[in-house]
Scaffold this motif. Structure first.
Motif, PDB file in Angstrom:
ATOM      1  N   GLU A 189      78.196  34.658  51.367  1.00  0.00           N
ATOM      2  CA  GLU A 189      77.431  33.414  51.559  1.00  0.00           C
ATOM      3  C   GLU A 189      78.321  32.196  51.336  1.00  0.00           C
ATOM      4  N   LEU A 190      79.190  32.271  50.327  1.00  0.00           N
ATOM      5  CA  LEU A 190      80.155  31.189  50.105  1.00  0.00           C
ATOM      6  C   LEU A 190      81.066  31.023  51.319  1.00  0.00           C
ATOM      7  N   LYS A 191      81.474  32.132  51.889  1.00  0.00           N
ATOM      8  CA  LYS A 191      82.335  32.101  53.070  1.00  0.00           C
ATOM      9  C   LYS A 191      81.622  31.405  54.235  1.00  0.00           C
ATOM     10  N   GLU A 192      80.326  31.655  54.381  1.00  0.00           N
ATOM     11  CA  GLU A 192      79.571  31.022  55.468  1.00  0.00           C
ATOM     12  C   GLU A 192      79.520  29.507  55.299  1.00  0.00           C
ATOM     13  N   ARG A 193      79.452  29.054  54.041  1.00  0.00           N
ATOM     14  CA  ARG A 193      79.388  27.608  53.787  1.00  0.00           C
ATOM     15  C   ARG A 193      80.767  26.950  53.839  1.00  0.00           C
ATOM     16  N   PRO A 195      84.137  27.738  55.778  1.00  0.00           N
ATOM     17  CA  PRO A 195      84.803  28.591  56.780  1.00  0.00           C
ATOM     18  C   PRO A 195      86.259  28.918  56.479  1.00  0.00           C
ATOM     19  N   GLY A 196      86.892  28.205  55.576  1.00  0.00           N
ATOM     20  CA  GLY A 196      88.294  28.481  55.263  1.00  0.00           C
ATOM     21  C   GLY A 196      88.508  29.655  54.325  1.00  0.00           C
ATOM     22  N   ILE A 197      87.427  30.310  53.924  1.00  0.00           N
ATOM     23  CA  ILE A 197      87.523  31.410  52.949  1.00  0.00           C
ATOM     24  C   ILE A 197      87.814  32.745  53.645  1.00  0.00           C
ATOM     25  N   ILE A 198      88.685  33.520  53.041  1.00  0.00           N
ATOM     26  CA  ILE A 198      88.913  34.915  53.421  1.00  0.00           C
ATOM     27  C   ILE A 198      88.430  35.780  52.253  1.00  0.00           C
ATOM     28  N   VAL A 199      87.517  36.713  52.517  1.00  0.00           N
ATOM     29  CA  VAL A 199      86.977  37.589  51.467  1.00  0.00           C
ATOM     30  C   VAL A 199      87.733  38.920  51.483  1.00  0.00           C
ATOM     31  N   TYR A 200      88.325  39.257  50.337  1.00  0.00           N
ATOM     32  CA  TYR A 200      89.179  40.443  50.181  1.00  0.00           C
ATOM     33  C   TYR A 200      88.595  41.299  49.063  1.00  0.00           C
ATOM     34  N   ILE A 201      88.150  42.519  49.388  1.00  0.00           N
ATOM     35  CA  ILE A 201      87.496  43.400  48.414  1.00  0.00           C
ATOM     36  C   ILE A 201      88.269  44.704  48.277  1.00  0.00           C
ATOM     37  N   ASP A 202      88.663  45.026  47.047  1.00  0.00           N
ATOM     38  CA  ASP A 202      89.225  46.338  46.733  1.00  0.00           C
ATOM     39  C   ASP A 202      88.059  47.242  46.338  1.00  0.00           C
ATOM     40  N   ASP A 203      87.676  48.114  47.267  1.00  0.00           N
ATOM     41  CA  ASP A 203      86.473  48.931  47.073  1.00  0.00           C
ATOM     42  C   ASP A 203      86.825  50.379  46.740  1.00  0.00           C
ATOM     43  N   ALA A 204      87.922  50.580  46.020  1.00  0.00           N
ATOM     44  CA  ALA A 204      88.422  51.933  45.756  1.00  0.00           C
ATOM     45  C   ALA A 204      87.377  52.828  45.091  1.00  0.00           C
ATOM     46  N   HIS A 205      86.598  52.272  44.155  1.00  0.00           N
ATOM     47  CA  HIS A 205      85.619  53.095  43.443  1.00  0.00           C
ATOM     48  C   HIS A 205      84.259  53.128  44.139  1.00  0.00           C
ATOM     49  N   GLY A 206      84.130  52.389  45.238  1.00  0.00           N
ATOM     50  CA  GLY A 206      82.883  52.413  46.002  1.00  0.00           C
ATOM     51  C   GLY A 206      82.961  53.262  47.248  1.00  0.00           C
ATOM     52  N   VAL A 207      84.151  53.295  47.876  1.00  0.00           N
ATOM     53  CA  VAL A 207      84.328  54.044  49.118  1.00  0.00           C
ATOM     54  C   VAL A 207      83.978  55.512  48.897  1.00  0.00           C
ATOM     55  N   GLY A 208      83.161  56.054  49.784  1.00  0.00           N
ATOM     56  CA  GLY A 208      82.731  57.443  49.683  1.00  0.00           C
ATOM     57  C   GLY A 208      81.489  57.607  48.839  1.00  0.00           C
ATOM     58  N   ALA A 209      81.463  56.957  47.671  1.00  0.00           N
ATOM     59  CA  ALA A 209      80.347  57.129  46.737  1.00  0.00           C
ATOM     60  C   ALA A 209      79.125  56.311  47.115  1.00  0.00           C
ATOM     61  N   LEU A 210      79.323  55.225  47.858  1.00  0.00           N
ATOM     62  CA  LEU A 210      78.235  54.298  48.166  1.00  0.00           C
ATOM     63  C   LEU A 210      78.167  54.037  49.664  1.00  0.00           C
ATOM     64  N   GLY A 211      76.991  53.596  50.108  1.00  0.00           N
ATOM     65  CA  GLY A 211      76.799  53.246  51.508  1.00  0.00           C
ATOM     66  C   GLY A 211      76.228  54.401  52.308  1.00  0.00           C
ATOM     67  N   GLU A 212      75.473  54.080  53.320  1.00  0.00           N
ATOM     68  CA  GLU A 212      74.840  55.086  54.170  1.00  0.00           C
ATOM     69  C   GLU A 212      75.865  56.066  54.730  1.00  0.00           C
ATOM     70  N   ASN A 213      77.005  55.545  55.160  1.00  0.00           N
ATOM     71  CA  ASN A 213      78.037  56.378  55.768  1.00  0.00           C
ATOM     72  C   ASN A 213      79.269  56.551  54.877  1.00  0.00           C
ATOM     73  N   GLY A 214      79.166  56.113  53.617  1.00  0.00           N
ATOM     74  CA  GLY A 214      80.278  56.256  52.694  1.00  0.00           C
ATOM     75  C   GLY A 214      81.311  55.153  52.804  1.00  0.00           C
ATOM     76  N   CYS A 215      80.941  54.034  53.437  1.00  0.00           N
ATOM     77  CA  CYS A 215      81.884  52.912  53.570  1.00  0.00           C
ATOM     78  C   CYS A 215      81.936  52.051  52.321  1.00  0.00           C
ATOM     79  N   GLY A 216      81.236  52.456  51.269  1.00  0.00           N
ATOM     80  CA  GLY A 216      81.390  51.797  49.985  1.00  0.00           C
ATOM     81  C   GLY A 216      80.374  50.719  49.691  1.00  0.00           C
ATOM     82  N   LEU A 217      80.671  49.939  48.654  1.00  0.00           N
ATOM     83  CA  LEU A 217      79.760  48.883  48.222  1.00  0.00           C
ATOM     84  C   LEU A 217      79.582  47.835  49.308  1.00  0.00           C
ATOM     85  N   VAL A 218      80.628  47.570  50.075  1.00  0.00           N
ATOM     86  CA  VAL A 218      80.529  46.584  51.154  1.00  0.00           C
ATOM     87  C   VAL A 218      79.428  46.985  52.124  1.00  0.00           C
TER      88      VAL A 218
END
Length: 388
Positions: A189-193, A195-218
């Motif tokens: 939401e901050l990025k939408e307000r 536009p100069g923001i780049i959002v970078y997420i290290d989702d190492a502990h979310g990938v596989g464990a979370l998400g409908e298809n295992g794509c993580g917390l994102v």
């Protein structure tokens, strides 16, 4: 007192039990050199895939064809069919045109972030980001601010004071020592307000464990396609080894591909490991939903079992559950008690966590049972509070 200082000055009175001598494969139990069989809550094999027979078979097949090492970086001579297929599978999974594979997610961070940060004015990062992110930010040489953990209000203040500047916003997804979640939707939401923001997420502990298809917390928070950069790993939920980088913008993917030192100046994972990772993603398509459902049920049970106890588990909501102590000696003593009961957890002391928040980290996998959790909780209560 730092870990080094503890080892030097307190080694006689506090046994930290690091580098245990393991003599069996990754599972619910580990057999040790002395023959002990320990119930293991120190593994990040969240989906319980590390011993999957199809993955073992894939490794053997690839090694028989290519040997144990292709002996060249991918850019020159080390890009086998398995490496190519793995990058295609990552891209397909995250619905982007191409992706980047690394030997570890640590290498992915220190190799990709400095390149991505070349054109930004400022980096802002959560205080509890993984050490690989701190090292990556330092390598970038860019100015940076650290904001209080999960304090979106403070983050917003920093961003608004830098209005008009290009900002790289960096955070873990699932925080590896605290077990709570980044509010990725708020960052987007901050990025939408701004536009100069780049959002970078290290989702190492979310990938596989979370998400409908295992794509993580994102994916779980509905932000696929909104987050600009996602770092993931194969060495946790997917039972293999290696990291990867997903970048929303194709031009930036290609820039990182040719400028990232840890991508081009280092050997890739062996063909056997690349083949295992390909198979892990295939297994995820077939079995991932059921494994994630089993893990989610166990996570819910474990947190409900711990909730009425006096233990301090911070704000954890995940498979990563910290049990926090003010003094290292307390944490070490409880860890020693658990080991006497043949239960393994992970002991975190300074400098890996704050000096007054030493902890035992419990990690749950879909292979654990509710009975396993009961054994752990009862042992913790007796060790800490003399209950039972």
């Amino acid at each position: 007192m730092s870990l080094y200082e503890m080892i030097i000055t307190d080694s006689d009175s506090v046994n930290l039990h690091y580098f245990p001598r393991v003599r069996s494969a990754c599972g619910r139990h580990l057999t040790m050199e002395n023959g002990d069989k320990n119930l293991k809550f120190s593994s990040c094999d969240y989906l319980g895939m590390a011993e999957h027979q199809l993955m073992k078979d894939a490794a053997i097949k690839a090694i028989q064809r290519y040997g144990t090492n292709i002996s060249g970086p991918m850019i020159f001579s080390g890009y086998t069919e398995y490496h190519e297929e793995l990058e295609k599978r990552y891209a397909e999974m995250y619905q982007v045109n191409s992706s980047l594979m690394y030997t570890t997610s640590y290498q992915a961070n220190i190799g990709s972030l400095p390149v991505i940060a070349e054109d930004v004015d400022l980096i802002v990062m959560d205080k509890l980001c993984h050490v690989s992110l701190y090292n990556a930010v330092k390598l970038s040489g860019r100015p940076f601010h650290v904001y209080q953990h999960n304090n979106i209000s403070k983050l917003t203040d920093i961003v608004e004071k830098q209005s008009g500047k290009k900002i790289l916003m960096v955070s873990d997804g699932v925080f590896s020592a605290d077990g709570d979640f980044c509010d990725i939707a708020a960052l987007c939401e901050l990025k939408e307000r701004h536009p100069g923001i780049i959002v970078y997420i290290d989702d190492a502990h979310g990938v596989g464990a979370l998400g409908e298809n295992g794509c993580g917390l994102v994916e779980a928070c509905g932000c696929l396609g909104k987050v600009d950069v996602i770092i993931g790993t194969m060495s946790k939920s997917f039972g293999s080894t290696g990291g990867f980088c997903i970048i929303k913008e194709d031009a930036m993917t290609q820039k990182v591909r040719y400028k990232s030192a840890t991508y081009n100046a280092s050997r890739a994972v062996s063909p056997g490991v690349a083949a295992v990772s390909c198979m892990a993603l295939e297994i995820n398509k077939r079995e991932g939903k059921n494994r994630r459902a089993a893990l989610a049920e166990l996570i819910d049970y474990a947190h409900r079992r711990l909730e009425p106890t006096p233990v301090n588990k911070l704000h954890s909501v995940s498979a990563v559950i910290p049990i926090v102590f003010e003094k290292a000696a307390q944490a070490a003593a409880v860890n020693n008690y658990l080991l006497q009961k043949n239960i393994m957890v992970s002991l975190f002391v300074a400098p890996y966590v704050e000096k007054n928040k030493l902890r035992l980290r419990i990690t749950l996998t879909s292979n654990h049972t509710k009975e396993d959790v009961d054994i752990l909780v009862e042992a913790l209560e007796k060790a800490i509070f003399g209950i039972g």
